[in-house]
Design a protein around this motif. Structure first.
Motif, PDB file in Angstrom:
ATOM      1  N   ILE A 179      49.422  13.564  43.820  1.00 21.23           N
ATOM      2  CA  ILE A 179      48.031  14.016  44.543  1.00 21.23           C
ATOM      3  C   ILE A 179      47.500  13.077  45.527  1.00 21.23           C
ATOM      4  CG2 ILE A 179      45.551  14.523  43.913  1.00 21.23           C
ATOM      5  CD1 ILE A 179      46.757  16.535  42.843  1.00 21.23           C
ATOM      6  N   ASN A 180      47.056  13.470  46.702  1.00 21.65           N
ATOM      7  CA  ASN A 180      46.676  12.483  47.656  1.00 21.65           C
ATOM      8  C   ASN A 180      46.015  13.160  48.846  1.00 21.65           C
ATOM      9  OD1 ASN A 180      46.532   9.816  49.303  1.00 21.65           O
ATOM     10  ND2 ASN A 180      48.834   9.654  48.980  1.00 21.65           N
ATOM     11  N   ILE A 181      45.237  12.101  49.718  1.00 20.27           N
ATOM     12  CA  ILE A 181      44.466  12.504  50.607  1.00 20.27           C
ATOM     13  C   ILE A 181      44.932  12.584  51.972  1.00 20.27           C
ATOM     14  CG2 ILE A 181      42.400  11.900  49.324  1.00 20.27           C
ATOM     15  CD1 ILE A 181      42.156   9.540  51.154  1.00 20.27           C
ATOM     16  N   GLY A 182      46.297  12.743  52.101  1.00 19.69           N
ATOM     17  CA  GLY A 182      47.011  12.844  53.691  1.00 19.69           C
ATOM     18  C   GLY A 182      48.444  13.429  53.339  1.00 19.69           C
ATOM     19  N   GLY A 188      46.567   7.454  51.877  1.00 24.03           N
ATOM     20  CA  GLY A 188      45.883   7.387  50.427  1.00 24.03           C
ATOM     21  C   GLY A 188      45.214   6.221  50.247  1.00 24.03           C
ATOM     22  N   ASN A 189      44.900   5.937  48.892  1.00 23.65           N
ATOM     23  CA  ASN A 189      44.195   4.678  48.394  1.00 23.65           C
ATOM     24  C   ASN A 189      45.447   3.616  48.052  1.00 23.65           C
ATOM     25  OD1 ASN A 189      45.025   5.853  46.124  1.00 23.65           O
ATOM     26  ND2 ASN A 189      42.941   6.297  45.195  1.00 23.65           N
ATOM     27  N   VAL A 190      44.837   2.649  47.596  1.00 23.53           N
ATOM     28  CA  VAL A 190      45.780   1.668  47.315  1.00 23.53           C
ATOM     29  C   VAL A 190      46.900   2.037  46.353  1.00 23.53           C
ATOM     30  CG1 VAL A 190      46.204  -0.714  46.276  1.00 23.53           C
ATOM     31  CG2 VAL A 190      44.588  -0.317  48.043  1.00 23.53           C
ATOM     32  N   ALA A 192      47.767   5.324  45.342  1.00 27.08           N
ATOM     33  CA  ALA A 192      48.806   6.345  45.795  1.00 27.08           C
ATOM     34  C   ALA A 192      49.827   5.606  46.710  1.00 27.08           C
ATOM     35  CB  ALA A 192      48.006   7.314  46.760  1.00 27.08           C
ATOM     36  N   GLU A 212      47.845  17.432  48.689  1.00 23.23           N
ATOM     37  CA  GLU A 212      46.464  17.403  49.112  1.00 23.23           C
ATOM     38  C   GLU A 212      45.583  18.400  48.106  1.00 23.23           C
ATOM     39  OE1 GLU A 212      45.031  16.201  52.981  1.00 23.23           O
ATOM     40  OE2 GLU A 212      46.719  17.419  53.652  1.00 23.23           O
ATOM     41  N   GLY A 213      44.384  18.319  48.120  1.00 24.19           N
ATOM     42  CA  GLY A 213      43.529  18.913  47.227  1.00 24.19           C
ATOM     43  C   GLY A 213      43.663  20.379  47.815  1.00 24.19           C
ATOM     44  N   ARG A 214      43.975  20.772  48.834  1.00 26.01           N
ATOM     45  CA  ARG A 214      43.900  22.419  49.176  1.00 26.01           C
ATOM     46  C   ARG A 214      45.281  22.802  48.553  1.00 26.01           C
ATOM     47  NH1 ARG A 214      45.207  19.879  54.576  1.00 26.01           N
ATOM     48  NH2 ARG A 214      43.177  19.902  55.218  1.00 26.01           N
ATOM     49  N   LEU A 218      48.227  26.122  45.253  1.00 21.90           N
ATOM     50  CA  LEU A 218      49.090  27.035  46.150  1.00 21.90           C
ATOM     51  C   LEU A 218      50.538  26.756  45.863  1.00 21.90           C
ATOM     52  CD1 LEU A 218      47.198  26.785  49.679  1.00 21.90           C
ATOM     53  CD2 LEU A 218      46.824  28.204  47.627  1.00 21.90           C
ATOM     54  N   THR A 230      40.701  11.272  38.702  1.00 27.01           N
ATOM     55  CA  THR A 230      40.703  12.523  39.783  1.00 27.01           C
ATOM     56  C   THR A 230      41.342  13.791  38.902  1.00 27.01           C
ATOM     57  OG1 THR A 230      41.374  11.110  41.690  1.00 27.01           O
ATOM     58  CG2 THR A 230      41.902  13.234  41.852  1.00 27.01           C
TER      59      THR A 230
ATOM     60  N   ALA B 147      38.936   5.329  51.028  1.00 26.47           N
ATOM     61  CA  ALA B 147      39.779   5.893  49.941  1.00 26.47           C
ATOM     62  C   ALA B 147      39.702   4.913  48.782  1.00 26.47           C
ATOM     63  CB  ALA B 147      41.165   6.023  50.295  1.00 26.47           C
ATOM     64  N   ASP B 148      39.363   3.609  48.956  1.00 26.03           N
ATOM     65  CA  ASP B 148      38.983   2.539  47.920  1.00 26.03           C
ATOM     66  C   ASP B 148      37.646   2.203  48.114  1.00 26.03           C
ATOM     67  OD1 ASP B 148      41.907   2.316  46.619  1.00 26.03           O
ATOM     68  OD2 ASP B 148      42.454   1.870  48.596  1.00 26.03           O
ATOM     69  N   PHE B 229      38.650   9.218  47.791  1.00 28.08           N
ATOM     70  CA  PHE B 229      39.859   9.628  47.322  1.00 28.08           C
ATOM     71  C   PHE B 229      39.409  11.249  46.509  1.00 28.08           C
ATOM     72  CE2 PHE B 229      43.531  10.490  44.530  1.00 28.08           C
ATOM     73  CZ  PHE B 229      44.500  10.246  45.400  1.00 28.08           C
ATOM     74  N   ASN B 232      37.631  13.512  48.368  1.00 23.07           N
ATOM     75  CA  ASN B 232      38.586  14.491  49.496  1.00 23.07           C
ATOM     76  C   ASN B 232      39.401  15.202  48.921  1.00 23.07           C
ATOM     77  OD1 ASN B 232      41.205  14.593  51.066  1.00 23.07           O
ATOM     78  ND2 ASN B 232      39.743  14.185  52.587  1.00 23.07           N
ATOM     79  N   VAL B 233      39.728  15.179  47.622  1.00 19.54           N
ATOM     80  CA  VAL B 233      40.433  16.077  46.944  1.00 19.54           C
ATOM     81  C   VAL B 233      39.555  17.018  46.535  1.00 19.54           C
ATOM     82  CG1 VAL B 233      41.641  16.347  44.515  1.00 19.54           C
ATOM     83  CG2 VAL B 233      42.089  14.290  46.064  1.00 19.54           C
ATOM     84  N   LYS B 236      38.939  19.380  49.538  1.00 15.85           N
ATOM     85  CA  LYS B 236      40.197  20.234  50.260  1.00 15.85           C
ATOM     86  C   LYS B 236      40.194  21.292  49.094  1.00 15.85           C
ATOM     87  CE  LYS B 236      41.855  16.903  53.412  1.00 15.85           C
ATOM     88  NZ  LYS B 236      42.929  15.557  53.720  1.00 15.85           N
ATOM     89  N   LEU B 237      40.085  21.124  47.802  1.00 14.34           N
ATOM     90  CA  LEU B 237      40.213  22.055  46.843  1.00 14.34           C
ATOM     91  C   LEU B 237      39.072  22.936  47.083  1.00 14.34           C
ATOM     92  CD1 LEU B 237      41.120  21.111  43.342  1.00 14.34           C
ATOM     93  CD2 LEU B 237      39.348  23.028  43.673  1.00 14.34           C
ATOM     94  N   SER B 240      40.102  25.179  50.042  1.00 15.60           N
ATOM     95  CA  SER B 240      41.087  25.883  49.759  1.00 15.60           C
ATOM     96  C   SER B 240      40.676  27.393  48.820  1.00 15.60           C
ATOM     97  CB  SER B 240      42.121  25.478  48.732  1.00 15.60           C
ATOM     98  OG  SER B 240      41.937  25.174  47.376  1.00 15.60           O
TER      99      SER B 240
END
Lengths: 312, 312
Positions: A179-182, A188-190, A192, A212-214, A218, A230, B147-148, B229, B232-233, B236-237, B240
């Protein structure tokens, strides 16, 4: 095989448990059950729902750990509680699995201190089933047992989750997503950013990169890995969708799968024996499913495979 | 007032921008616009959609920063790009706000390095509108710029978000909630545990405590604060869900509000001038809404209020 149930845990205990046992037993399963609780309350219900005597044994307990008690204090202060008795049975090999929909914290702490982590596992974890839009079923972990994680923890969750997906969900080669934001490596954060290379080098899993969250619903990955902060937010947000759908009068086959009550609890992954924590609002169907899950964990020798996987 | 638009940014540029401008201008707004882009492409469209000449001026730009270019390199290497020109106009006071649906990273970096953070603000942030089940509208921040984070960053997001909710969303006394994985103070990861007391002591906000994933859409808080972080999740969720609803053929007034295309972009909160970053897939309605948002940010003197709020 014998599966222990905390008959006093959960909002609808013990009656919904007894109904769940009846439904489970009606399929002539290979397991018998140990029912831990107040005999005076249980006996009439077992009679009422005609649970065959040869399928269960009663284990009396005199105390109950309430939902909002401090887990550690309660476990220490109530050695005769249904949860304490259950962990004692499991740790001494008198039963093969333990199920409770009671105090989640006490179930987690009991798992860690009485059943103990599998050797080599830094942080046992809990996951949740993810209903995918295409009908598939994924696993998201951690969903709250570990709010702060290091990269190596996430890497272990990936291995545990893959074994679970393969053995319990029946997915031959589970795709693991971080799970990440790119999308790209390095995003991502440190945490990820540090976890990505570990996952890439982990030869026990099939890592497919960031998710990603999207993408969560899926079916881009079968095993979705993140820290418990998270993961817990995603889980509870997904749970809330079911209520919103009901109130919006939306009923589709897909969104009906957001009724997390049905799934029957989450196993504690990474401890030495099968422990399943049920949702407080569990009803008969969930208890039946928890029994089936415990049975499958035993039948597939999931925990032995996990132990083997972490052997140095 | 004059609002600059990057006419080359976004998947449907420049035609959908021109249509959005037409719709915005049809209400006789107080603002005129500066249109940055390729004159040869823009002039026929401006004629076709009958944009009155007195409402705009054309600012030629000869380069475009593409969506997947490295933001910092692109900003340095393309001083004549529409985004670079826009930031130049804004920083030199020739326009009062700048809108682009182009490269998000370049927009963020331009905001930070050309427009600069308001004095006292450690980390400017971006947020998103949250459609609440009861019809209300909340704000979630940060959704990916940071992100952090440290606790103090979250505390500043809360102040910025409250001012936004009050001035732009019209919520008199916005309730601030800390996204967390438990209800009580002391719950959560290290960051949330550290942020809670800061939020409690922040006398510029109305802090109501922790908000769990299940509460995000239930209007328990107007301003939902977390690091970028988790935010964003969630964003995007939520985005979606709109696609899933469409494919499931679910249409309700509530879930139609998950069409994030309509909202018209997110402002960069905490920099000295109004900057709005649009979604790449923005269409006319989104551009009109971004223009209205920029206008409102100017009219309500939101940024002056933010500066005042962070004055030592």
């Amino acid at each position: 095989m014998n599966i222990a149930l905390d008959m006093m845990g959960g909002d609808f205990a013990p009656e919904e448990l007894v109904k769940g046992i009846r439904d489970y037993m009606s399929d002539n399963p290979p397991a018998t059950v140990s029912l831990i609780g107040d005999e005076q309350k249980l006996l009439p219900l077992l009679a009422q729902y005609k649970i065959p005597a040869k399928t269960y044994r009663l284990i009396p307990s005199t105390e109950v750990i309430e939902m909002h008690e401090h887990p550690l204090k309660a476990l220490k202060g109530k050695p005769n509680s249904s949860i304490s008795v259950g962990f004692h049975l499991l740790s001494t090999g008198k039963v093969d699995a333990f199920i409770s929909a009671g105090n989640t914290g006490a179930m987690l702490i009991g798992s860690l201190y009485t059943i103990k982590p599998i050797e080599g596992i830094l942080r046992p974890t809990i996951g949740t089933i993810v209903p995918m839009e295409n009908g598939a079923t994924g696993l998201l972990l951690d969903v709250g047992a570990n709010a702060d994680c290091k990269a190596e923890h996430l890497n272990q969750f990936a291995t545990l989750g893959s074994l679970y997906a393969k053995n319990i969900l029946g997915i031959e080669k589970p795709r693991v997503g971080l799970i990440n934001i790119g999308e790209e490596e390095g995003k991502g954060n440190v945490l990820a950013q540090a976890a990505y290379p570990l996952l890439k080098e982990n030869n026990q899993i099939h890592f497919i990169g960031n998710v990603e969250g999207r993408d969560v619903f899926l079916d881009h990955a079968d095993v979705l890995v993140c820290e418990g902060f998270t993961g817990n937010v995603i889980l509870k947000l997904a749970e809330s969708l079911h209520g919103i759908m009901e109130r919006q009068n939306v009923h589709t086959e897909y969104f009906d799968r957001f009724n997390f009550e049905d799934y029957g609890g989450t196993p504690v992954l990474g401890v030495n024996k099968p422990v399943i924590i049920g949702h407080g609002i569990s009803r008969a169907k969930a208890y039946k499913n928890m029994l089936l899950l415990a049975q499958k964990m035993i039948e597939t020798q999931l925990l032995e495979k996990m132990a083997l996987s972490f052997k140095a």
